[in-house]
Design an enzyme around this catalytic site. Structure first.
Site, PDB file in Angstrom:
ATOM      1  CG  LEU A 178      -2.102  -0.962   1.228  1.00 24.80           C
ATOM      2  CD1 LEU A 178      -2.853  -0.970   2.888  1.00 24.80           C
ATOM      3  CD2 LEU A 178      -3.178  -1.246  -0.155  1.00 24.80           C
ATOM      4  CG  ASP A 179       0.173   4.558  -2.522  1.00 24.59           C
ATOM      5  OD1 ASP A 179       1.165   3.547  -3.019  1.00 24.59           O
ATOM      6  OD2 ASP A 179      -0.818   5.207  -3.119  1.00 24.59           O
ATOM      7  CE  LYS A 180       4.863   9.418   3.284  1.00 26.68           C
ATOM      8  NZ  LYS A 180       3.925  10.058   3.343  1.00 26.68           N
ATOM      9  CG  ASP A 181       0.110   9.209   2.703  1.00 25.00           C
ATOM     10  OD1 ASP A 181       0.732   9.754   3.753  1.00 25.00           O
ATOM     11  OD2 ASP A 181       0.196  10.441   1.501  1.00 25.00           O
ATOM     12  CB  THR A 182      -3.132   3.503   1.147  1.00 23.63           C
ATOM     13  OG1 THR A 182      -2.711   4.166  -0.467  1.00 23.63           O
ATOM     14  CG2 THR A 182      -4.182   2.045   0.792  1.00 23.63           C
TER      15      THR A 182
END
Length: 341
Positions: A178-182
């Protein structure tokens, strides 16, 4: 865009996205038995298979590769192991070209090589764990893997700390990233066998709060995605980009926002964020792609559910991640009501 017949596929098969957390295992077993064990003194990993009638007279290699899905890389590694490591049939060392018979027990034993990242003092909620894998509920602002600017604050570092507490040193093998902010579900394999069996097999669903209400309420975005330029991380729909397909279904809506469920056929960087912005409904809180921050100050996008066949038992595992508080608060701020169990 168009209506996709698989809309809500996981929910139709018994996995609700909104509700209490649970991990469920079920489904039919295969025609063979298998168990996995840990040997902490010498070898970390040990697998035992029982040969079914369907593979009577076949070679060890054929049974492991075709019957069990053991990767070529792991078999090659096993062939290089020195006793007590390697491949054994009914307690005796065996070659991969030797035949097996119904009821034979094959033991695979190997050392997990490669140190993991540095341990972190931070803790992350664990949704499921056994000898083969672990499932985290990743928080916001946490990368999955260490990078130049993130050496000690990643999910890999959290995994390393858990391993250290158990007296183990394992590489971090995230099956999905997952992306850092997901936020939400990240599945990590604990050994090479589990990683190869799970690769590309984890079916995920996401929730997102969109600015506005998409029309039609259920549909598919099939639009290629590429970089805006070679330097920045920003992506866009581009005819020269890579194929990207996103399915969505609106679950609830208010005057200015909607709650949608999404599932992907491809895994491009920022795919959901780019596709929703492309159809005129960026994610709430996603300033990078045009979303407003009136109800939340970060992208409203958790990976909320997943399903996969367990790498050892092959039984179905279903995971549902609790929603993090900022996402639940954003739903309240948007006046979106959802049913929860």
């Amino acid at each position: 865009m168009g209506t996709h017949p698989r809309a809500g596929g996981l929910e139709r098969k018994g996995l609700r996205l909104i509700g209490k957390r649970y991990a469920q295992r079920g489904g039919e077993g295969r025609l063979f038995s298998v168990r996995i064990e840990k040997e902490r003194s010498i070898f970390l990993e040990k697998l035992i298979f029982t040969v079914p009638p369907a593979f009577d007279g076949r070679t060890v290699n054929d049974f492991l590769r075709r019957g069990q899905g053991v990767s070529y890389r792991l078999i090659k590694k096993l062939k290089r192991e020195v006793p007590p490591g390697g491949i054994y049939r009914n307690g005796a060392h065996v070659r991969t070209i030797d035949p097996v018979q119904t009821g034979d027990q094959l033991l695979l034993r190997w050392r997990e090589e490669g140190a993991g990242p540095a341990a972190s003092a931070e803790t992350v909620q664990v949704l499921y764990e056994d000898e083969a894998l672990i499932v985290f509920n990743k928080p916001w602002d946490m990368p999955c893997h260490p990078a130049k600017r993130h050496q000690g604050d990643t999910l890999g570092n959290v995994f390393a700390a858990r391993c250290a507490a158990a007296g183990q040193t394992l590489p971090f093998r995230a099956v999905n990233r997952l992306d850092k902010d997901t936020t939400g579900i990240v599945v990590a394999a604990k050994n090479q066998f589990a990683a190869s069996r799970l690769a590309g097999q984890v079916e995920k669903q996401y929730l997102a709060i969109l600015c506005g209400i998409p029309q039609p309420p259920t549909g598919t975005v099939d639009a290629p995605i590429g970089r805006v330029d070679p330097v920045h991380i920003l992506r866009q729909v581009s005819p020269d980009g890579q194929q990207a397909i996103t399915h969505y279904e609106t679950l609830a809506a208010a005057e200015n926002y909607s709650l949608v469920r999404l599932w992907l056929e491809t895994g491009r960087t920022h795919q959901i964020r780019v596709h929703m912005a492309h159809i005129g409904h960026p994610l709430a809180g996603d300033a990078l792609y045009g979303g407003d921050n009136r109800i939340i100050e970060r992208q409203a996008l958790p990976c909320a559910a997943c399903r996969f066949a367990h790498p050892v038992s092959q039984k179905e595992v279903k995971i549902l991640a609790p929603l993090h508080e900022p996402f639940k608060k954003a739903l309240e701020n948007a006046y979106i009501s959802v049913y929860t169990e």
